[in-house]
Motif scaffolding. Structure first.
Motif, PDB file in Angstrom:
ATOM      1  N   SER A   1     117.636 108.895  70.622  1.00 20.99           N
ATOM      2  CA  SER A   1     116.995 110.075  71.195  1.00 20.99           C
ATOM      3  C   SER A   1     117.259 110.103  72.692  1.00 20.99           C
ATOM      4  O   SER A   1     117.249 109.067  73.353  1.00 20.99           O
ATOM      5  N   GLY A   2     117.468 111.294  73.221  1.00 25.46           N
ATOM      6  CA  GLY A   2     117.701 111.461  74.643  1.00 25.46           C
ATOM      7  C   GLY A   2     116.423 111.290  75.453  1.00 25.46           C
ATOM      8  O   GLY A   2     115.323 111.182  74.907  1.00 25.46           O
ATOM      9  N   PRO A   3     116.566 111.289  76.779  1.00 25.18           N
ATOM     10  CA  PRO A   3     115.419 111.061  77.657  1.00 25.18           C
ATOM     11  C   PRO A   3     114.278 112.069  77.493  1.00 25.18           C
ATOM     12  O   PRO A   3     113.114 111.699  77.592  1.00 25.18           O
ATOM     13  N   LYS A   4     114.585 113.343  77.216  1.00 26.31           N
ATOM     14  CA  LYS A   4     113.507 114.331  77.059  1.00 26.31           C
ATOM     15  C   LYS A   4     112.603 113.955  75.892  1.00 26.31           C
ATOM     16  O   LYS A   4     111.370 113.994  76.008  1.00 26.31           O
ATOM     17  N   VAL A   5     113.184 113.570  74.782  1.00 24.88           N
ATOM     18  CA  VAL A   5     112.399 113.165  73.615  1.00 24.88           C
ATOM     19  C   VAL A   5     111.593 111.908  73.947  1.00 24.88           C
ATOM     20  O   VAL A   5     110.412 111.792  73.579  1.00 24.88           O
ATOM     21  N   THR A   6     112.196 110.978  74.662  1.00 27.78           N
ATOM     22  CA  THR A   6     111.482 109.757  75.044  1.00 27.78           C
ATOM     23  C   THR A   6     110.277 110.098  75.914  1.00 27.78           C
ATOM     24  O   THR A   6     109.187 109.548  75.714  1.00 27.78           O
ATOM     25  N   LEU A   7     110.433 111.015  76.878  1.00 26.92           N
ATOM     26  CA  LEU A   7     109.304 111.404  77.714  1.00 26.92           C
ATOM     27  C   LEU A   7     108.205 112.052  76.879  1.00 26.92           C
ATOM     28  O   LEU A   7     107.017 111.761  77.075  1.00 26.92           O
ATOM     29  N   GLU A   8     108.584 112.926  75.947  1.00 26.43           N
ATOM     30  CA  GLU A   8     107.586 113.559  75.077  1.00 26.43           C
ATOM     31  C   GLU A   8     106.826 112.502  74.277  1.00 26.43           C
ATOM     32  O   GLU A   8     105.596 112.559  74.166  1.00 26.43           O
ATOM     33  N   ARG A   9     107.540 111.533  73.747  1.00 22.32           N
ATOM     34  CA  ARG A   9     106.899 110.454  72.982  1.00 22.32           C
ATOM     35  C   ARG A   9     106.058 109.557  73.891  1.00 22.32           C
ATOM     36  O   ARG A   9     105.024 109.026  73.478  1.00 22.32           O
ATOM     37  N   GLY A  10     106.515 109.381  75.134  1.00 20.90           N
ATOM     38  CA  GLY A  10     105.742 108.604  76.097  1.00 20.90           C
ATOM     39  C   GLY A  10     104.404 109.264  76.405  1.00 20.90           C
ATOM     40  O   GLY A  10     103.375 108.582  76.524  1.00 20.90           O
ATOM     41  N   ILE A  11     104.392 110.582  76.505  1.00 24.16           N
ATOM     42  CA  ILE A  11     103.145 111.316  76.733  1.00 24.16           C
ATOM     43  C   ILE A  11     102.204 111.110  75.547  1.00 24.16           C
ATOM     44  O   ILE A  11     101.006 110.849  75.725  1.00 24.16           O
ATOM     45  N   ASP A  12     102.735 111.187  74.341  1.00 27.10           N
ATOM     46  CA  ASP A  12     101.918 110.918  73.152  1.00 27.10           C
ATOM     47  C   ASP A  12     101.356 109.502  73.177  1.00 27.10           C
ATOM     48  O   ASP A  12     100.204 109.273  72.793  1.00 27.10           O
ATOM     49  N   ALA A  13     102.157 108.540  73.622  1.00 25.59           N
ATOM     50  CA  ALA A  13     101.701 107.146  73.676  1.00 25.59           C
ATOM     51  C   ALA A  13     100.582 106.975  74.701  1.00 25.59           C
ATOM     52  O   ALA A  13      99.634 106.213  74.465  1.00 25.59           O
ATOM     53  N   ILE A  14     100.665 107.672  75.821  1.00 23.67           N
ATOM     54  CA  ILE A  14      99.582 107.615  76.819  1.00 23.67           C
ATOM     55  C   ILE A  14      98.287 108.103  76.176  1.00 23.67           C
ATOM     56  O   ILE A  14      97.222 107.491  76.341  1.00 23.67           O
ATOM     57  N   LEU A  15      98.362 109.194  75.435  1.00 20.82           N
ATOM     58  CA  LEU A  15      97.183 109.710  74.725  1.00 20.82           C
ATOM     59  C   LEU A  15      96.628 108.684  73.746  1.00 20.82           C
ATOM     60  O   LEU A  15      95.408 108.488  73.664  1.00 20.82           O
ATOM     61  N   ARG A  16      97.517 108.032  73.004  1.00 20.63           N
ATOM     62  CA  ARG A  16      97.076 107.023  72.026  1.00 20.63           C
ATOM     63  C   ARG A  16      96.367 105.842  72.693  1.00 20.63           C
ATOM     64  O   ARG A  16      95.580 105.154  72.060  1.00 20.63           O
ATOM     65  N   HIS A  17      96.650 105.630  73.960  1.00 20.15           N
ATOM     66  CA  HIS A  17      95.996 104.552  74.701  1.00 20.15           C
ATOM     67  C   HIS A  17      94.673 105.002  75.318  1.00 20.15           C
ATOM     68  O   HIS A  17      94.102 104.303  76.157  1.00 20.15           O
ATOM     69  N   GLY A  18      94.192 106.170  74.923  1.00 22.16           N
ATOM     70  CA  GLY A  18      92.869 106.605  75.338  1.00 22.16           C
ATOM     71  C   GLY A  18      92.791 107.297  76.688  1.00 22.16           C
ATOM     72  O   GLY A  18      91.710 107.393  77.270  1.00 22.16           O
ATOM     73  N   VAL A  19      93.907 107.780  77.182  1.00 27.75           N
ATOM     74  CA  VAL A  19      93.919 108.497  78.453  1.00 27.75           C
ATOM     75  C   VAL A  19      94.032 109.989  78.131  1.00 27.75           C
ATOM     76  O   VAL A  19      94.944 110.410  77.416  1.00 27.75           O
ATOM     77  N   MET A  20      93.109 110.784  78.658  1.00 26.34           N
ATOM     78  CA  MET A  20      93.092 112.216  78.378  1.00 26.34           C
ATOM     79  C   MET A  20      94.076 112.945  79.290  1.00 26.34           C
ATOM     80  O   MET A  20      94.013 112.813  80.520  1.00 26.34           O
TER      81      MET A  20
END
Length: 189
Positions: free
Chosen positions: A21-40
């Motif tokens: 996956s390219g960097p844009k997809v990685t950033l989108e998934r990174g945002i989801d991961a931040i949410l999963r770690h309890g950050v709103m």
């Protein structure tokens, strides 16, 4: 943790593919991961293509910014960001080197950390020393935020009125002070 919440801005960047996956997809998934770690997450900027920094160091980047609300301390939030980077195979081999996912805590409310004296030292660090030296503690706000269009352009989408507690300027004002060619090089995807 206290019941009080704080706002912070996180800058995201990446220029290497991960798991096909390219960097844009990685950033989108990174945002989801931040949410999963309890950050709103309160707001997500547009995604931008930006020239590699420093020039010639690798492929161009995809950058974005998120405004978050958290009851974590700055140190706890930074630990979450490092955990997320690790999930996305971030390796800290070379300062300002290529990366799959880079998450920088740009600001946390109007805090200046660790203190004004130490902050001023990093703020005044000459450009040639910036490539060689990295702080061993959290410095807030990020001491280079005012110099980087690739941070300020996305940040203007999510926190244009954030006021730098040391420089006394908003994101919009810091962005307006940058060279026009730096701003023009940050293009929406």
């Amino acid at each position: 943790m206290s019941n009080c919440t704080s706002e912070a801005v996180i800058a995201l960047g990446g220029n290497l593919s991960l798991r096909e996956s390219g960097p844009k997809v990685t950033l989108e998934r990174g945002i989801d991961a931040i949410l999963r770690h309890g950050v709103m997450i309160r707001s997500v900027s547009r995604f931008f293509e930006t020239p590699c920094f420093p020039p010639g160091a690798g492929p161009d980047y995809v950058n974005a910014a998120v405004l978050v609300e958290t009851d974590k301390t700055p140190g706890e939030l930074l630990q979450v960001l490092h955990e997320v980077e690790h999930e996305f195979c971030r390796e800290r081999i070379q300062r300002w080197g290529m990366r799959t996912l880079d998450l920088d805590l740009v600001c946390f409310d109007d805090l200046v950390l660790p203190d004004r004296t130490e902050y001023d030292k990093w703020l005044a660090l000459p450009p040639e020393a910036q490539t060689q030296q990295a702080p061993d503690q959290l410095i807030l706000p990020h001491p280079r935020v005012q110099d980087r269009a690739f941070v300020l352009v996305p940040m203007a989408d999510v926190a244009p009125d954030w006021h730098h507690p040391v420089l006394g300027r908003t994101v919009t004002e810091m962005l307006a002070a940058l060279p026009a060619e730096d701003i023009a090089a940050v293009t929406p995807l």
